[in-house]
Design a protein around this motif. Sequence first.
Motif, PDB file in Angstrom:
ATOM      1  N   HIS A 159      -6.508   2.470   4.262  1.00  0.00           N
ATOM      2  CA  HIS A 159      -6.139   3.714   3.590  1.00  0.00           C
ATOM      3  C   HIS A 159      -7.047   4.026   2.406  1.00  0.00           C
ATOM      4  O   HIS A 159      -7.169   5.180   2.019  1.00  0.00           O
ATOM      5  CB  HIS A 159      -4.658   3.671   3.208  1.00  0.00           C
ATOM      6  CG  HIS A 159      -3.778   3.740   4.425  1.00  0.00           C
ATOM      7  ND1 HIS A 159      -2.903   2.742   4.781  1.00  0.00           N
ATOM      8  CD2 HIS A 159      -3.702   4.685   5.397  1.00  0.00           C
ATOM      9  CE1 HIS A 159      -2.315   3.066   5.922  1.00  0.00           C
ATOM     10  NE2 HIS A 159      -2.784   4.242   6.314  1.00  0.00           N
ATOM     11  N   CYS A 202       0.855  -1.188   0.000  1.00  0.00           N
ATOM     12  CA  CYS A 202       0.000   0.000   0.000  1.00  0.00           C
ATOM     13  C   CYS A 202       0.896   1.245   0.000  1.00  0.00           C
ATOM     14  O   CYS A 202       1.865   1.303   0.745  1.00  0.00           O
ATOM     15  CB  CYS A 202      -0.864  -0.031   1.257  1.00  0.00           C
ATOM     16  SG  CYS A 202      -1.746   1.492   1.595  1.00  0.00           S
ATOM     17  N   CYS A 207       2.698   2.117   5.828  1.00  0.00           N
ATOM     18  CA  CYS A 207       1.778   0.977   5.738  1.00  0.00           C
ATOM     19  C   CYS A 207       2.557  -0.259   5.287  1.00  0.00           C
ATOM     20  O   CYS A 207       3.463  -0.173   4.474  1.00  0.00           O
ATOM     21  CB  CYS A 207       0.644   1.259   4.772  1.00  0.00           C
ATOM     22  SG  CYS A 207      -0.635  -0.012   4.859  1.00  0.00           S
ATOM     23  N   CYS A 244      -4.569  -0.327   0.829  1.00  0.00           N
ATOM     24  CA  CYS A 244      -5.157  -1.284   1.761  1.00  0.00           C
ATOM     25  C   CYS A 244      -6.566  -0.818   2.127  1.00  0.00           C
ATOM     26  O   CYS A 244      -6.934   0.329   1.871  1.00  0.00           O
ATOM     27  CB  CYS A 244      -4.286  -1.432   3.005  1.00  0.00           C
ATOM     28  SG  CYS A 244      -4.320   0.017   4.065  1.00  0.00           S
ATOM     29  N   ALA A 294       0.511   4.199   1.156  1.00  0.00           N
ATOM     30  CA  ALA A 294       0.398   5.134   2.282  1.00  0.00           C
ATOM     31  C   ALA A 294       1.649   5.023   3.166  1.00  0.00           C
ATOM     32  O   ALA A 294       2.120   3.910   3.421  1.00  0.00           O
ATOM     33  CB  ALA A 294      -0.858   4.831   3.092  1.00  0.00           C
TER      34      ALA A 294
END
Length: 377
Positions: free
Chosen positions: A325, A287, A292, A322, A289
Amino acid sequence: MTTIAALEALRAMTVLGEISSGAVTRADLDRLGVRDGRLWQKLSAIYFGSTRQRKLQAAARAAGAELSLDAVAVIEKHLRTLLSGGAVTVEELRVELCGLRGTVADIDRAAAARVRDHNRSVQDAAAKAYGKRALRGGKNTDGLGMRTLTLTLPERQIAEIIATLLPTAEQERAADKALTYEQAMGDAAYRHLVSGSPDGSPPPMIPHVVMALPDYAAVLRQEGDETIFALTDGTTITGQELVEQEMSTHGLVGLYSPVTGGINLYRDERCANWKQRMLLAAETILCPAPECTTPATQCQAHHLIAWAEGGETNQANLSMACRVHNARNDDNPHAPPRHGRLERHPGGVVHLPPDGGPPRTNIHPIRQLSALALINA
Ligand SMILES: [Zn+2]
């Protein structure tokens, strides 16, 4: 003294030095309710105690002058997993790891990756590491009447277990929308462990290996044994392991272009198709983010410009993200920012924080092996 000044005074080398000199005793730490008093005492012996490697010890102290106690504790946690017989000693690697910067989570992952890199050069590394496999816990009941098991296995086996449980968990969540991911995975684990694979459970998703074309050619020629590749389930594999496992057990994404013709679906279909998901997974590995760790195989296809805002289902407007997020993304650009949003910038997908600060990326070490990092290298 302000809180900031107090926290700055608590830098690892200051505290460990004072413990070593006796200015702060274990009894002081216990009296003040420090949970990690025993650990700090051990760390102080490592960084200030007597050693034959005085120069390296001093170099580690100098490199780690800015580090917090938590950061030094995670560095030592990973140093304990360094196998003997490699190119570096624990004292040498300590100096290197004390030079890491970032949040404790960043240092945690970077240190794990560095130790892993060094361990790969050790003969019989896999066999030595395999000795650490374990299923622990399960003996203590908590206040809710629950118990917890911790399973330690090679990353490939854990990824295999998760990939096996995931389809069952997703079936359960489709049947009961109130189930969280963790609850559904817990149910799936119980069902698979107690009764074998439940009837009709769908096959697990096959992780894909991400590689640039020249590397692909080298692996086919059975060269490049040492080259490390990322898989879309967030694990890594060497060229040699790939050949040994007969390639066929893993899917291969051999070709990658950030703008791939022929798969733009525009507004025909809201859901990303299989080919798009494969390319997106290879692009990001995890992911995107910051911090993450959810692997792409467990992510959802996320519309960077929301479907509701007219965003199209094409490669440029999609990214893996994910569940958390994806759900937390500020999809409406006109609403006040709450959690920030993912956006595609040259070089990859970034996170724009809600306070308007600079874009952040997920700097997890395995993402250096993602398709986008490979083509930008
Ligand atoms: Zn995420």
